[in-house]
Design a protein around this motif. Structure first.
Motif, PDB file in Angstrom:
ATOM      1  N   TRP A   1      53.527  28.831 -25.648  1.00  0.00           N
ATOM      2  CA  TRP A   1      52.118  28.692 -26.435  1.00  0.00           C
ATOM      3  C   TRP A   1      51.102  28.723 -25.179  1.00  0.00           C
ATOM      4  O   TRP A   1      49.295  29.826 -24.974  1.00  0.00           O
ATOM      5  N   ARG A   2      51.307  28.177 -23.628  1.00  0.00           N
ATOM      6  CA  ARG A   2      50.901  27.848 -22.623  1.00  0.00           C
ATOM      7  C   ARG A   2      50.457  29.807 -22.283  1.00  0.00           C
ATOM      8  O   ARG A   2      49.528  29.814 -21.947  1.00  0.00           O
ATOM      9  N   MET A   3      51.559  30.381 -22.546  1.00  0.00           N
ATOM     10  CA  MET A   3      51.529  31.579 -21.968  1.00  0.00           C
ATOM     11  C   MET A   3      50.467  32.583 -22.699  1.00  0.00           C
ATOM     12  O   MET A   3      49.601  33.798 -22.652  1.00  0.00           O
ATOM     13  N   LEU A   4      50.370  32.047 -23.729  1.00  0.00           N
ATOM     14  CA  LEU A   4      49.361  33.194 -25.314  1.00  0.00           C
ATOM     15  C   LEU A   4      48.139  32.504 -24.444  1.00  0.00           C
ATOM     16  O   LEU A   4      46.737  33.613 -24.596  1.00  0.00           O
ATOM     17  N   GLN A   5      48.255  31.360 -24.317  1.00  0.00           N
ATOM     18  CA  GLN A   5      46.140  31.107 -23.940  1.00  0.00           C
ATOM     19  C   GLN A   5      46.350  31.764 -22.350  1.00  0.00           C
ATOM     20  O   GLN A   5      45.397  32.199 -22.433  1.00  0.00           O
ATOM     21  N   VAL A   6      47.385  32.230 -21.191  1.00  0.00           N
ATOM     22  CA  VAL A   6      47.183  32.005 -20.454  1.00  0.00           C
ATOM     23  C   VAL A   6      46.622  34.153 -20.770  1.00  0.00           C
ATOM     24  O   VAL A   6      45.795  34.245 -19.887  1.00  0.00           O
ATOM     25  N   VAL A   7      47.823  34.145 -20.875  1.00  0.00           N
ATOM     26  CA  VAL A   7      47.697  36.094 -21.322  1.00  0.00           C
ATOM     27  C   VAL A   7      47.268  36.829 -21.808  1.00  0.00           C
ATOM     28  O   VAL A   7      46.200  38.052 -21.761  1.00  0.00           O
ATOM     29  N   PHE A   8      46.890  36.018 -22.866  1.00  0.00           N
ATOM     30  CA  PHE A   8      46.154  36.357 -24.349  1.00  0.00           C
ATOM     31  C   PHE A   8      45.187  36.011 -24.350  1.00  0.00           C
ATOM     32  O   PHE A   8      44.859  36.592 -25.548  1.00  0.00           O
ATOM     33  N   ASP A   9      44.554  35.248 -23.964  1.00  0.00           N
ATOM     34  CA  ASP A   9      43.798  34.450 -23.610  1.00  0.00           C
ATOM     35  C   ASP A   9      43.673  33.786 -25.375  1.00  0.00           C
ATOM     36  O   ASP A   9      42.340  34.077 -26.618  1.00  0.00           O
ATOM     37  N   ALA A  10      44.648  33.353 -26.145  1.00  0.00           N
ATOM     38  CA  ALA A  10      45.015  33.303 -27.707  1.00  0.00           C
ATOM     39  C   ALA A  10      43.292  31.259 -27.588  1.00  0.00           C
ATOM     40  O   ALA A  10      42.546  31.810 -29.222  1.00  0.00           O
ATOM     41  N   ASP A  11      42.820  30.849 -26.910  1.00  0.00           N
ATOM     42  CA  ASP A  11      41.541  29.900 -27.376  1.00  0.00           C
ATOM     43  C   ASP A  11      40.516  30.991 -27.340  1.00  0.00           C
ATOM     44  O   ASP A  11      39.412  30.314 -27.253  1.00  0.00           O
TER      45      ASP A  11
END
Length: 299
Positions: free
Chosen positions: A102-112
């Motif tokens: 989830w952290r990776m998706l927040q960082v790389v894909f700007d999930a938030d």
């Protein structure tokens, strides 16, 4: 010309589509978009379990019911020595791995959807450091599945001394070690500062009344995390200035050093309650956190 992140998303989407076309088994697996939310919530729950365990163990150490205080890594090692320890380690390791994802998706894909302005980039950088730290924690949990030392605290301290000795052997090694301590100190100060200025309920999908009740848990927990870094940071800085690897402490031994000071048990008990509060808030995030899918993630 597409950005590198857009190209990465496109390649991952094509790989997912290709796999589903070729494999009947993969066609039965729900898309990543649908798996993301439950996996992320499991990750928040695993983080809460680790902090809650560490807080309880620190509180028991402060009241002299057990010998030594431990941090999050020590709490995982403590689990390894309990009945069904390997099962606990496996579940915690998998849960923390889900949180790292989830952290990776927040960082790389700007999930938030933080964006790329100064505030957004700083937030995503903080999430990247968080992901790395929980990645190391998950790695420790999986490592203990294969080798659980009889005295995890002593093994962890010996490993810290070895790593410090390697750093001190480098050119300007004493200054490098002192700089590492300053980084830890900066992390602690940043956590305390964040506790006062951040709205921890911004990403929660709960009623205003519930949000008002749970926000103090987050603030207390983040302050406790920040303050808990500081004794360890001071010991690492002093080890660098004195060029003595044996002065480097683990998180747990740094907390033990605090306990030996005047009013130390009370300070340690407050830190324990803060860890418990952060663990409780992580469970609240597991229930109410808005898990927004990354843009253009179509695996």
């Amino acid at each position: 010309m597409p950005s590198p992140l857009a190209s990465l998303r496109s390649r991952l989407a094509r790989a997912g589509d290709f796999g589903r076309r070729k494999s009947p088994i993969l066609r039965r697996v729900p898309p990543l978009h649908d798996l993301l939310e439950p996996a992320s919530r499991i990750g928040y729950g695993a983080r809460g379990f680790v902090y809650l365990s560490a807080g309880v163990l620190i509180l028991l150490a402060a009241t002299d019911l057990i010998g030594d205080a431990v941090g999050t890594k020590g709490a995982i090692a403590w689990m390894a020595l309990r009945p069904f320890g390997r099962l606990w380690l496996l579940l915690v390791g998998l849960g923390l791995s889900a949180f790292v994802m989830w952290r990776m998706l927040q960082v790389v894909f700007d999930a938030d959807h933080e964006g790329i302005d100064r505030h957004g980039l700083m937030t995503r950088m903080s999430q990247a450091f968080s992901g790395m730290s929980y990645g190391f924690l998950a790695f420790s949990a999986f490592g203990l599945l294969f080798h659980a030392p009889e005295n995890p605290a002593a093994a962890d301290e010996a490993r810290s001394h070895e790593q410090a000795a390697v750093v001190l052997a480098l050119p300007w090694g004493n200054w490098l070690l002192a700089a590492a301590g300053l980084v830890l100190l900066g992390v602690g100060v940043a956590n305390v500062s964040r506790a006062w200025r951040e709205d921890f309920t911004e990403y929660l999908a709960c009623s205003p009344r519930t949000c008002r009740r749970v926000a103090p848990l987050a603030r207390a927990g983040v302050i406790a995390r920040g303050l808990a870094y500081m004794p360890l940071a001071v010991l690492v800085i002093l080890a660098g200035l004195r060029s003595r690897a044996s002065d480097v402490a683990t998180f747990g031994s740094a907390l033990d050093a605090v306990e030996r000071q005047p009013a130390g048990p009370w300070i340690l008990a407050l830190a324990a309650l803060g860890f418990i509060a952060f663990g409780a808030f992580s469970f609240i995030e597991a229930r109410f956190r808005r898990i927004r899918p990354p843009r253009n993630l179509a695996l």
